[in-house]
Scaffold this motif. Structure first.
Motif, short mmCIF file in Angstrom:
data_model
loop_
_atom_site.label_atom_id
_atom_site.label_comp_id
_atom_site.label_asym_id
_atom_site.label_seq_id
_atom_site.Cartn_x
_atom_site.Cartn_y
_atom_site.Cartn_z
N ALA A 334 -38.29 18.61 -4.42
CA ALA A 334 -39.14 19.05 -5.53
C ALA A 334 -39.76 20.41 -5.24
CB ALA A 334 -40.24 18.01 -5.79
N VAL A 335 -40.24 20.58 -4.01
CA VAL A 335 -40.83 21.87 -3.62
C VAL A 335 -39.77 22.97 -3.67
CG1 VAL A 335 -41.89 23.14 -1.71
CG2 VAL A 335 -42.66 20.82 -2.23
N LYS A 336 -38.58 22.67 -3.19
CA LYS A 336 -37.49 23.66 -3.24
C LYS A 336 -37.18 24.05 -4.68
CE LYS A 336 -35.21 22.12 1.00
NZ LYS A 336 -34.04 21.39 1.55
N ALA A 337 -37.13 23.04 -5.57
CA ALA A 337 -36.83 23.32 -6.97
C ALA A 337 -37.89 24.22 -7.59
CB ALA A 337 -36.73 22.01 -7.76
N LEU A 338 -39.16 23.95 -7.26
CA LEU A 338 -40.25 24.78 -7.78
C LEU A 338 -40.17 26.21 -7.25
CD1 LEU A 338 -43.38 22.45 -7.77
CD2 LEU A 338 -42.28 23.48 -9.75
N LEU A 339 -39.91 26.34 -5.96
CA LEU A 339 -39.83 27.67 -5.37
C LEU A 339 -38.69 28.48 -5.97
CD1 LEU A 339 -40.57 26.90 -1.60
CD2 LEU A 339 -42.08 27.98 -3.27
N ILE A 340 -37.54 27.84 -6.14
CA ILE A 340 -36.40 28.54 -6.73
C ILE A 340 -36.72 28.97 -8.16
CG2 ILE A 340 -34.01 28.25 -7.52
CD1 ILE A 340 -33.59 26.43 -5.08
N ARG A 380 -56.80 9.23 -9.60
CA ARG A 380 -55.92 8.50 -8.69
C ARG A 380 -56.03 6.99 -8.87
NH1 ARG A 380 -57.38 6.50 -3.93
NH2 ARG A 380 -55.54 7.38 -2.93
N ALA A 381 -57.18 6.51 -9.35
CA ALA A 381 -57.36 5.07 -9.55
C ALA A 381 -56.54 4.55 -10.72
CB ALA A 381 -58.84 4.75 -9.76
N PHE A 382 -56.09 5.45 -11.58
CA PHE A 382 -55.38 5.03 -12.79
C PHE A 382 -53.90 5.38 -12.77
CE2 PHE A 382 -59.79 6.05 -13.86
CZ PHE A 382 -60.22 4.84 -14.41
N PHE A 383 -53.53 6.39 -12.00
CA PHE A 383 -52.14 6.85 -12.05
C PHE A 383 -51.59 7.08 -10.64
CE2 PHE A 383 -54.26 8.53 -15.84
CZ PHE A 383 -53.50 7.92 -16.83
N GLN A 384 -50.36 6.61 -10.44
CA GLN A 384 -49.65 6.91 -9.21
C GLN A 384 -48.77 8.14 -9.41
OE1 GLN A 384 -47.50 3.33 -8.04
NE2 GLN A 384 -49.08 2.86 -6.56
N VAL A 385 -48.53 8.83 -8.33
CA VAL A 385 -47.65 10.01 -8.36
C VAL A 385 -46.26 9.57 -7.92
CG1 VAL A 385 -47.23 12.31 -7.45
CG2 VAL A 385 -49.57 11.57 -7.91
N ASN A 386 -45.34 9.51 -8.88
CA ASN A 386 -43.96 9.13 -8.59
C ASN A 386 -43.02 10.24 -9.06
OD1 ASN A 386 -44.04 6.38 -7.39
ND2 ASN A 386 -45.13 5.88 -9.28
N SER A 387 -41.75 9.95 -9.10
CA SER A 387 -40.77 10.97 -9.46
C SER A 387 -41.00 11.51 -10.87
CB SER A 387 -39.35 10.41 -9.35
OG SER A 387 -39.23 9.21 -10.10
N SER A 388 -41.62 10.71 -11.75
CA SER A 388 -41.91 11.19 -13.10
C SER A 388 -42.88 12.36 -13.08
CB SER A 388 -42.48 10.06 -13.97
OG SER A 388 -43.66 9.53 -13.39
N PHE A 389 -43.74 12.43 -12.06
CA PHE A 389 -44.67 13.54 -11.95
C PHE A 389 -43.92 14.84 -11.67
CE2 PHE A 389 -47.47 16.22 -9.27
CZ PHE A 389 -48.47 16.47 -10.20
N ILE A 390 -42.87 14.76 -10.84
CA ILE A 390 -42.05 15.94 -10.56
C ILE A 390 -41.41 16.44 -11.85
CG2 ILE A 390 -40.08 16.82 -9.27
CD1 ILE A 390 -42.48 16.08 -7.55
N ALA A 391 -40.91 15.50 -12.66
CA ALA A 391 -40.31 15.89 -13.95
C ALA A 391 -41.36 16.55 -14.85
CB ALA A 391 -39.72 14.66 -14.63
N ALA A 392 -42.58 16.02 -14.83
CA ALA A 392 -43.65 16.59 -15.64
C ALA A 392 -43.99 18.01 -15.19
CB ALA A 392 -44.89 15.70 -15.58
N VAL A 393 -44.05 18.23 -13.87
CA VAL A 393 -44.37 19.56 -13.34
C VAL A 393 -43.30 20.57 -13.76
CG1 VAL A 393 -44.54 20.92 -11.22
CG2 VAL A 393 -45.74 18.74 -11.39
N LEU A 394 -42.04 20.21 -13.60
CA LEU A 394 -40.96 21.13 -13.97
C LEU A 394 -40.96 21.41 -15.47
CD1 LEU A 394 -38.11 19.69 -11.71
CD2 LEU A 394 -39.41 21.80 -11.36
N THR A 395 -41.30 20.39 -16.25
CA THR A 395 -41.38 20.59 -17.71
C THR A 395 -42.48 21.58 -18.06
OG1 THR A 395 -40.59 18.32 -18.09
CG2 THR A 395 -41.70 19.42 -19.92
#
Length: 508
Positions: A334-340, A380-395
């Motif tokens: 995910a970090v690599k994708a963001l940097l690129i 953090r008490a309401f939401f976990q950070v999973n792969s969907s968060f990576i998709a949200a960041v890239l979006t």
């Protein structure tokens, strides 16, 4: 021309963003950072078919008793595998009911005599109290009849299947593995197996000869498992015979019943139910049942026992384990994708406009990502950070850069207009932002309406995706309108001042 709040409060807007990030950083340092889910930390995704409306709080109660109060329990629409399984269970139940009705009259008299002759010593023991309230009234029927559970479990069966298979083939090289499955309540009940193995594992083999040395196989398997780090709790070996009833010998009226009582396991494996084991030496097939001393088996056994007591069709579908290594790889990718993405955008904007525009746009994107991360810390008490968060960041990175480019394009147009070329950079930014503000706000509001509705009516996994998108959308508008152009103006004026000072020094 006097500047207004769009450029006048630039430093205040920067301080607001900085304050949000600093608070999130402090919380992270204190141990209250983002709540990473199993996609990053490793863990398991358990999927069950319930077959009816159910209450997720029942599963949460069972999991809390097993030491997993933070497990994420969600509903899901039934998969095709779940629909097929429920159809098979319904057919089987219909066949059993038909068989019971047929035999009721013949066995009524025998049942009466048996009841009269039964002594108190044969009275059944009182069943332990169920953990769950059997009352199903008030459960909303929303059509989502699959249960998904995310929790931190480690797959401790790695290498077990290969070890058992190699051990069996070391004794009988021609032995064929027919199936390897995780045990369920339904499978144990349908095959009259020992309930101690629910939550465990079942192997079935075709050895190819009667009177095979089952003791030699047992010794080989036990030795192979002892050589691994797997801690075996229970293990049993049994032989059985495969009897196929020719289709032409079944009466037409019996065919339907025979098909109705077919178990899900028989359909999945395309095998017949093993015959009863009368002669211990008869049979060319072998079944190995084992449980290991791992948390996955204990959690599954408890969950399936309690939930199936309330929901009769509660059935195991699958379990997917994610290792911590895979989680680290996901973060790294995910970090690599963001940097690129950042580098490509920087190059494009620098060529399309100017290098300072590229730097300003890049800083705005970093700002948006950090704000999204900060709010995931706060909630953090309401939401976990999973792969969907990576998709949200890239979006959001793609959406935010679109707004920023539109503003930079308008800045370039404004700066070339007659009478505007000598205006201060901040003044040009103010005019450009004002000209594009209505468009930016309108497009953002229409997108936010969709996201908010997704959040309100979506299930938990959808909310995990929608929430960071909403935050990122607002952060993107904030940075595009109030920070990116102003940053460009600030850097541009500094650059021009330095250039002028250098020229003055050279002339002197």
């Amino acid at each position: 021309m006097k500047t207004n709040w769009i450029t006048e409060k630039y430093r205040i807007f920067l301080l607001i963003s900085a304050a949000i990030m600093v608070v999130a950083l402090v919380l992270s340092v204190c141990g209250a950072g983002m709540n990473f889910g199993i996609d990053f930390t490793g863990g398991s995704l358990l999927t069950y078919s319930v077959g009816e409306a159910f209450d997720t709080h029942d599963a949460e109660l069972v999991l809390a008793s097993a030491g997993y109060p933070d497990a994420l329990v969600t509903k899901a629409n039934p998969s095709q595998a779940s629909l097929d399984l429920q159809a098979e269970l319904a057919a089987k139940r219909a066949g059993e009911e038909a068989a019971v009705e047929e035999g009721e009259e013949a066995s009524a008299e025998e049942g009466e005599d048996a009841a009269n002759n039964a002594g108190e010593e044969n009275a059944p023991e009182e069943a332990p109290a169920a953990m769950l309230n059997p009352d199903k009234s008030g459960i909303e029927d929303d059509g989502m009849t699959d249960l998904q559970i995310r929790l931190s479990l480690v797959d401790e069966t790695e290498g077990m299947e290969d070890a058992v298979h190699q051990a069996v083939q070391s004794v009988y090289a021609d032995a064929v593995k027919l199936s390897y499955r995780r045990m369920t309540n339904n499978y144990a009940k349908d095959n009259s197996l020992d309930g101690d193995y629910i939550g465990g594992y079942a192997f079935e083999y075709e050895i190819g000869q009667e009177g095979y040395d089952i003791a030699a196989i047992e010794t080989a398997v036990r030795d192979a498992l002892a050589a691994t780090e797997i801690e075996v709790e229970n293990i049993s070996f049994s032989r059985y015979e495969y009897v196929e009833v020719p289709e032409e010998t079944i009466a037409p009226e019996e065919t339907a019943v025979s098909e109705e009582i077919t178990t899900p396991e028989e359909t999945a494996e395309a095998t017949e139910q093993p015959a009863e084991e009368v002669d211990p030496e008869a049979g060319t097939r072998m079944r190995i049942l084992l449980t290991i001393n791992d948390q996955t088996s204990h959690v599954r056994a408890l969950l399936e026992k309690e939930m199936s007591a309330k929901y009769e069709n509660f059935s195991f579908l699958s379990i997917d384990h994610v290792s911590a290594t895979a989680g680290r790889d996901l973060i790294g990718n995910a970090v690599k994708a963001l940097l690129i993405a950042f580098v490509c955008m920087l190059i494009y904007i620098a060529l399309r406009f100017d290098p300072l525009s590229g730097v300003s746009a890049l800083l705005a994107l970093v700002h948006d990502v950090l704000i999204m991360c900060s709010f995931m810390v706060f909630f953090r008490a309401f939401f976990q950070v999973n792969s969907s968060f990576i998709a949200a960041v890239l979006t959001i990175v793609g959406y935010s850069i679109n707004n920023t480019i539109i503003i930079f394009d308008r800045i370039r147009e404004t700066a070339k207009k007659p009478g505007y070329t000598q205006l201060p950079r901040m003044e040009i930014v103010k005019i450009s932002v004002q000209n594009t503000l209505s468009r930016t706000v309108n497009t953002t509001i229409t997108t936010l309406i969709t996201l908010v509705l997704l959040y309100i009516f979506g299930i938990d996994t959808i909310r995990e995706f929608a929430f960071p998108l909403i935050v990122g959308m607002l952060a993107g508008v904030y940075s595009s309108v109030l920070l990116s152009g102003q940053t460009w103006a600030f850097l541009s004026e500094k650059y021009l001042a330095r250039k002028a000072a250098k020229k003055a020094n050279a002339d002197a």
